[in-house]
Design an enzyme around this catalytic site. Structure first.
Site, PDB file in Angstrom:
ATOM      1  CE  LYS A  28      -3.691  -0.641   2.440  1.00  0.00           C
ATOM      2  NZ  LYS A  28      -4.268  -0.912   3.767  1.00  0.00           N
ATOM      3  NE  ARG A  98      -5.230   3.341   3.672  1.00  0.00           N
ATOM      4  CZ  ARG A  98      -5.228   3.515   2.351  1.00  0.00           C
ATOM      5  NH1 ARG A  98      -4.613   4.570   1.813  1.00  0.00           N
ATOM      6  NH2 ARG A  98      -5.795   2.630   1.570  1.00  0.00           N
ATOM      7  N   GLY A 107      -8.121  -7.030   3.968  1.00  0.00           N
ATOM      8  CA  GLY A 107      -9.011  -7.012   5.124  1.00  0.00           C
ATOM      9  C   GLY A 107      -8.522  -7.790   6.323  1.00  0.00           C
ATOM     10  CG  MET A 109      -2.875  -7.189   9.108  1.00  0.00           C
ATOM     11  SD  MET A 109      -1.208  -6.713   8.748  1.00  0.00           S
ATOM     12  CE  MET A 109      -1.327  -6.239   7.055  1.00  0.00           C
ATOM     13  NE  ARG A 351      -5.615  -4.714  -3.412  1.00  0.00           N
ATOM     14  CZ  ARG A 351      -6.238  -4.691  -2.244  1.00  0.00           C
ATOM     15  NH1 ARG A 351      -5.566  -4.557  -1.136  1.00  0.00           N
ATOM     16  NH2 ARG A 351      -7.537  -4.813  -2.176  1.00  0.00           N
ATOM     17  CG  HIS A 472     -14.063 -10.820   3.022  1.00  0.00           C
ATOM     18  ND1 HIS A 472     -14.444 -12.116   3.272  1.00  0.00           N
ATOM     19  CD2 HIS A 472     -12.789 -10.700   3.441  1.00  0.00           C
ATOM     20  CE1 HIS A 472     -13.443 -12.756   3.844  1.00  0.00           C
ATOM     21  NE2 HIS A 472     -12.423 -11.920   3.965  1.00  0.00           N
ATOM     22  NE  ARG A 595       2.317 -44.723  -8.829  1.00  0.00           N
ATOM     23  CZ  ARG A 595       1.953 -43.533  -9.296  1.00  0.00           C
ATOM     24  NH1 ARG A 595       1.217 -43.442 -10.397  1.00  0.00           N
ATOM     25  NH2 ARG A 595       2.314 -42.438  -8.655  1.00  0.00           N
ATOM     26  NE  ARG A 651       6.888 -48.219  -9.132  1.00  0.00           N
ATOM     27  CZ  ARG A 651       6.244 -47.458  -8.248  1.00  0.00           C
ATOM     28  NH1 ARG A 651       6.896 -46.483  -7.637  1.00  0.00           N
ATOM     29  NH2 ARG A 651       4.973 -47.650  -8.002  1.00  0.00           N
ATOM     30  CD  GLU A 778      11.574 -45.792  -4.575  1.00  0.00           C
ATOM     31  OE1 GLU A 778      10.509 -45.199  -4.384  1.00  0.00           O
ATOM     32  OE2 GLU A 778      11.668 -46.823  -5.250  1.00  0.00           O
ATOM     33  CB  SER A 797      13.227 -41.856 -11.936  1.00  0.00           C
ATOM     34  OG  SER A 797      12.028 -41.146 -11.755  1.00  0.00           O
ATOM     35  N   GLY A 799      12.255 -40.739  -6.671  1.00  0.00           N
ATOM     36  CA  GLY A 799      10.900 -40.985  -6.187  1.00  0.00           C
ATOM     37  C   GLY A 799      10.764 -40.176  -4.907  1.00  0.00           C
ATOM     38  CB  THR A 800      10.347 -36.559  -4.376  1.00  0.00           C
ATOM     39  OG1 THR A 800       9.206 -36.420  -5.213  1.00  0.00           O
ATOM     40  CG2 THR A 800      11.593 -36.157  -5.120  1.00  0.00           C
ATOM     41  CG  ASN A 801       5.439 -39.369  -3.624  1.00  0.00           C
ATOM     42  OD1 ASN A 801       5.590 -38.160  -3.694  1.00  0.00           O
ATOM     43  ND2 ASN A 801       4.624 -40.037  -4.412  1.00  0.00           N
ATOM     44  CG  ASP A 802       8.723 -44.741  -1.111  1.00  0.00           C
ATOM     45  OD1 ASP A 802       8.349 -44.917   0.072  1.00  0.00           O
ATOM     46  OD2 ASP A 802       8.299 -45.399  -2.068  1.00  0.00           O
ATOM     47  CB  CYS A 864       8.661 -40.340 -11.142  1.00  0.00           C
ATOM     48  SG  CYS A 864       9.314 -41.527  -9.967  1.00  0.00           S
ATOM     49  CE1 TYR A 884      11.696 -38.340 -15.885  1.00  0.00           C
ATOM     50  CE2 TYR A 884      13.879 -38.395 -16.879  1.00  0.00           C
ATOM     51  CZ  TYR A 884      12.878 -39.010 -16.150  1.00  0.00           C
ATOM     52  OH  TYR A 884      13.039 -40.288 -15.696  1.00  0.00           O
TER      53      TYR A 884
END
Ligand code: ADP
Ligand code: MG
Ligand code: MG
Length: 911
Positions: A28, A98, A107, A109, A351, A472, A595, A651, A778, A797, A799-802, A864, A884
């Site tokens: 602001k 303000r 809205g 604050m 804004r 709002h 899978r 896989r 993984e 690859s 396997g970011t979950n595991d 993946c 990738y």
């Protein structure tokens, strides 16, 4: 010690700050400074830097000593500029105090208007303005706001009195309350204050100002601001700036007004100035939804509403000049607040306007067309996650017509957030949160307030009966991408009876189904079925022509621009030909994760799978596997065909075998019958195979090592499918991926087997297809020995979950019990399963990639896990040097856009 600059002045066409200084001036303050600098009419004032807020919290809520003097000095400049003195009993200067943080938190604050009024200056204001009613109206507003925000007295108590006065006079709006009644109201207000805090309403204007500044800093940590920051990932340590600005008055009579506007339609993106105003009103009246505001332009009006363009043509013309100037200057859609005092226009805020995904895409594409921004800028402007809105279903047109004809239309409102939502009615935010656990909810309110934020977040759609497109509800719903209708005036919400009423219809109660079309504004009872969005109809189903859909064309253009920029390839996680096809049409360039276990669950096959698992010995297993082979082969053929010429990463079997077995007594007895086994016998076998920690148990390549025949069958199926297609001149590119590798020997054994079996198949068929073998990374140990794995594998690859699960030691399936609290307590910044933990898990990805690539320069590296579709994670992966990302089909467009944005940021960063 160098003196800190705590206060930044703006006025008379010059400002100490500018648009680039959002960090310290807040959005602001930076906007007020910039507008002042470019010659837009802004009431003079000054901004106390957000650094003071940081100081305030770091020093046990005390303010720096030098601040008071700096405030006094700057206030003197304002006094000189305006020609009135703060606290002057003859003709007082009034100010607003303000809040305003770096990121807009609409809205959330607090802001106080008309500060500087007391019993004495009230008289002066009445005299100098020659308007007693106006002065009293300002005073009652001030007492109410100040008492609420600074003194902590519930604003409802004042609101209640105000409503009582309106009712007793039989008037609808505050503007119709005459001076005498306002005078009484002020007396009542002061009495409420005295009774509540055992002190008189503060009369010393200097104290008012100091305490208001503190209160605004305090509002940074009120509950709704905290919730909003959490939902929007705004850091808690940014703090808010405080703007102190001379008041201009929209409540001084009929040649006065206040309003808000967007330079383009924030819901659809249409290029048309668009806004709302209220005559003889002040500040938040428009946003609060107390009166339904009026349209700003003739073009926008409906029925016999009176537009600003008609009542004040000159001011409107001026406003048009200003909005065009602002849009050209900022080169983006602006959301502005203005006030008209006695026929003179003032801007109070500008804004970058929040917008829906639809509007974001359209505005970006239009602005490229208009030559206002470049294609690269268009790509960087659309929030990647927002474009999924363009894929969300819409109501089936035929079904909707039917519903309308059969009298199910309850009413219409303003289309504030596009999209279709059907859900059960909830009348308050808490109920909405609770009910959302069992299915979609439509939150129905007279109007919403910042307290409702969690309920809105949990609702599938939002309906209000009051308020305009800048209310709002509308602003927040747009930010969240929720379908939303506001100001459906023909409907009535009766909270007491718990009913949504409309003439000629049975009232709806909590739990009844309601459908809202946020694109058209129609409110329809019952549950309307949905159908695919235009983008899907054109791009996936081919049931609509691109020429008939501007939404599709813009979407497609934007993504094509993104493709030209990005270097990260986007693949998809797909197990079926159908998913593969959708992903390809969305622009995926291959499968990063197919899978195979899902194929095992299909009917006919599961029986064979169970026979295999329960077989007494290898011969029995091979028997059952032989039956499964043709199925697997057919699956792979279909997928290879769908992605001709693109890599398909398959896989090998990953889950613990126990997952394929029946568990409950009932299931066991059904399966026992099917397999011709004795119940006890089967039950005993199932018990034997049960593991305490199956996710850390007998799964992944551990299965392939202990039961090599399973993996052999899968590899045989993959290459038989590939060879037979290759013989038909189909370009197939299978990649075999080995899951859950933790040691070099594991990978070596399985990779050797894959290459051997593939070779045998190729020889039998007399066909050559490339054999590419890679590993998932993984298990943290695998990331740590990446250099050694990379000489065996042709690709990695992650396997970011595991990998997340095992790096943190959090079970993905159980972490829901404590993760939310961890995020609340800031032990974690975000849920690491939603967005990659860059510091820890991310470091494994980064190091693993670096080590892997230096040991094997030809190594291809991808991701993946679910993170492959998360924009923040994608940005991070790009900096790790990945080739990738792979994500679910519907996230492919998001990933394409995010990958391009990552590239633009990187370029910017590298200069
Ligand atoms: P928010 O961030 O909640 O929008 P603002 O600080 O913008 O809060 O103020 C709320 C309302 O008060 C706005 O409609 C704004 O236009 C109005 N307002 C703020 N300062 C002034 C002022 N100096 N003169 C007249 N109106 C003001
Ligand atoms: Mg504002
Ligand atoms: Mg895994």
């Amino acid at each position: 010690m160098p003196q800190h600059k705590y206060v930044y002045y703006f006025g008379e066409g010059h400002a100490d700050g500018n648009a680039k200084m959002k960090d310290i001036l807040g959005g602001k303050g930076a906007g007020l400074a910039e507008m002042t600098n470019i010659g837009v009419p802004v009431p003079p004032g000054f901004t106390i830097s957000a650094e003071v807020c940081t100081y305030y919290y770091a020093h046990g809520k005390t303010l720096p000593r030098e601040l008071r003097g700096a405030v006094r000095e700057n206030l003197a400049r304002v006094e000189k500029s305006v020609g009135h003195k703060f606290g002057d009993p003859q003709a007082p200067l009034l100010v607003s105090v303000r809040s305003g943080a770096r990121a807009s938190m609409p809205g959330m604050m607090d802001t106080i208007l008309n500060l500087g009024l007391n019993d004495e200056t009230l008289k002066g204001l009445a005299k100098s303005a020659n308007d007693k009613r106006f002065a009293l109206d300002s005073y009652r507003r001030f007492i109410q706001m100040y008492s609420d925000i600074v003194l902590g007295i519930d604003r409802e108590r004042f609101e209640h009195e105000l409503v009582r006065v309106r009712d007793s006079l039989g008037v609808e709006s505050d503007a119709e309350i005459p001076a005498e009644d306002l005078d009484d109201l002020v007396t009542t207000y002061k009495k409420i204050v005295r009774e509540t805090i055992s002190k008189d309403f503060p009369q010393n204007v200097e104290d008012q100002l100091q305490d208001a500044i503190r209160a605004v800093f305090d509002s940074w940590n009120n509950q709704r601001a905290i919730t909003y920051r959490k939902l929007n990932a705004i850091p808690d340590d940014w703090g808010t700036a405080v703007n102190i600005q001379s008041m201009v008055f929209g409540n001084m009579g009929d040649d006065c007004a206040t309003g808000v506007a967007f330079t383009r339609n924030p819901s659809s993106g249409e290029k048309r100035f668009f806004g709302e105003y209220l005559p003889n009103a002040q500040g938040e009246d428009v946003v609060a939804g107390i009166r339904t505001p009026l349209p700003i332009s003739k073009a926008q009006k409906v029925g016999d509403e009176v537009s600003l363009e008609e009542v004040m043509p000159e001011v409107y013309a001026q406003l048009e000049d200003v909005y065009k100037k602002l849009e050209a200057h900022y080169r983006d859609m602006q959301d502005i607040e203005f006030t008209i005092q006695s026929g003179k226009l003032y801007l109070l805020q500008t804004r970058t306007g929040k917008r829906t995904g639809f509007a974001a895409v359209k505005i970006a594409c239009d602005m490229v067309e208009e030559g206002l921004i470049t294609q690269n800028e268009a790509v960087s402007r659309v929030e990647a996650g927002q474009i999924v809105q363009l894929l969300a279903p819409v109501f089936d047109a035929a079904e909707k017509q039917k519903a309308l004809h059969s009298g199910r239309l309850l009413g219409r409102g303003l289309p504030a957030g596009p999209g279709a939502a059907a859900g059960r009615v909830a009348f308050d935010a808490e109920r909405a949160v609770a009910m959302a656990k069992d299915g979609p909810v439509v939150l129905v309110r007279i109007e919403t307030s910042p307290e409702d934020i969690a309920g809105m977040h949990n609702a599938a759609g939002i309906l209000t009966t009051r308020g305009g497109l800048t209310s709002h509800a509308a602003v927040v719903a747009r930010g969240m991408g929720r379908p939303c209708i506001v100001g459906a005036g023909a409907l009535r919400v009766d909270y007491r009876r718990g009913e949504l009423q409309s003439d000629g219809h049975e009232p709806l109660e909590e739990g009844d189904w309601l459908s809202i079309d946020g694109t058209t504004g129609e409110v329809i009872s019952g549950r309307l079925p949905t159908k695919p969005s235009e983008v899907i109809q054109v791009g996936i189903e081919g049931s609509l022509n691109a020429s008939a859909s501007e939404i599709y064309r813009n979407f497609d253009n934007l993504l094509k621009w993104a493709d030209r920029i990005r270097r990260l390839v986007v693949r998809t996680n797909a197990d079926t030909p159908k998913d593969a096809r959708v992903a390809r049409l969305f622009g995926a360039k291959g499968i990063g994760l197919c899978r195979t276990e899902h194929m095992f669950f299909a009917e006919e096959r599961i029986l064979r799978v169970r026979e295999m698992i329960l077989a007494r010995n290898e011969a029995g297993r091979r028997e059952a596997l032989k039956e499964l082979l043709p199925y697997q082969k057919a699956d792979f053929e279909a997928i290879f065909r769908e992605l001709e010429g693109m890599p398909v990463t398959i896989r090998l079997l990953d889950p613990p075998l126990h997952e394929f077995l029946p568990h409950s007594e009932a299931e066991i007895s059904v399966v026992a019958k099917e397999m011709n086994w004795r119940y006890d016998h089967l039950k005993q076998k199932v018990e034997q195979l049960r593991e305490v920690n199956p996710m850390l148990g007998h799964r992944g390549c551990r299965l392939g090592i202990t039961y090599p025949e399973i993996y052999e069958m899968q590899v045989q199926a993959i290459f038989e499918a590939a060879c037979s297609l290759k013989a038909q001149r189909v370009d197939v590119r299978p990649e075999v991926m080995i899951p859950l590798v933790g040691t070099v020997r594991e990978l070596q054994i399985v990779a050797d087997m894959v290459r051997r079996v593939a070779g045998e198949v190729k020889q039998r068929h007399g066909v050559d297809v490339p054999v590419i073998v890679g590993t998932m990374i993984e298990i943290p140990r695998a990331a740590l020995i990446a250099d050694k794995l990379a000489v065996i594998a042709e690709f990695f690859s992650f396997g970011t979950n595991d990998l997340t699960q095992m790096t943190f030691g959090y079970s993905r399936d159980d972490a829901g019990t404590f993760l939310p609290e961890y995020v609340d307590k800031k032990i974690l910044a975000k849920d690491p399963f939603d967005s990659i933990d860059q510091e820890g898990v991310g470091e494994l990805v980064k190091q693993g990639t670096k080590e892997g690539k230096s040991a094997n320069p030809k190594l291809k590296v991808g991701v993946c896990g679910e993170h492959g579709g998360d924009p923040d994670s994608i940005r991070f992966f790009r900096t790790c040097g990945l080739d990738y990302v792979s994500c679910s089909p519907y996230r492919v467009p998001v990933a394409r856009l995010a990958a391009a944005q990552a590239e633009l940021e990187l370029k910017h960063f590298e200069g």
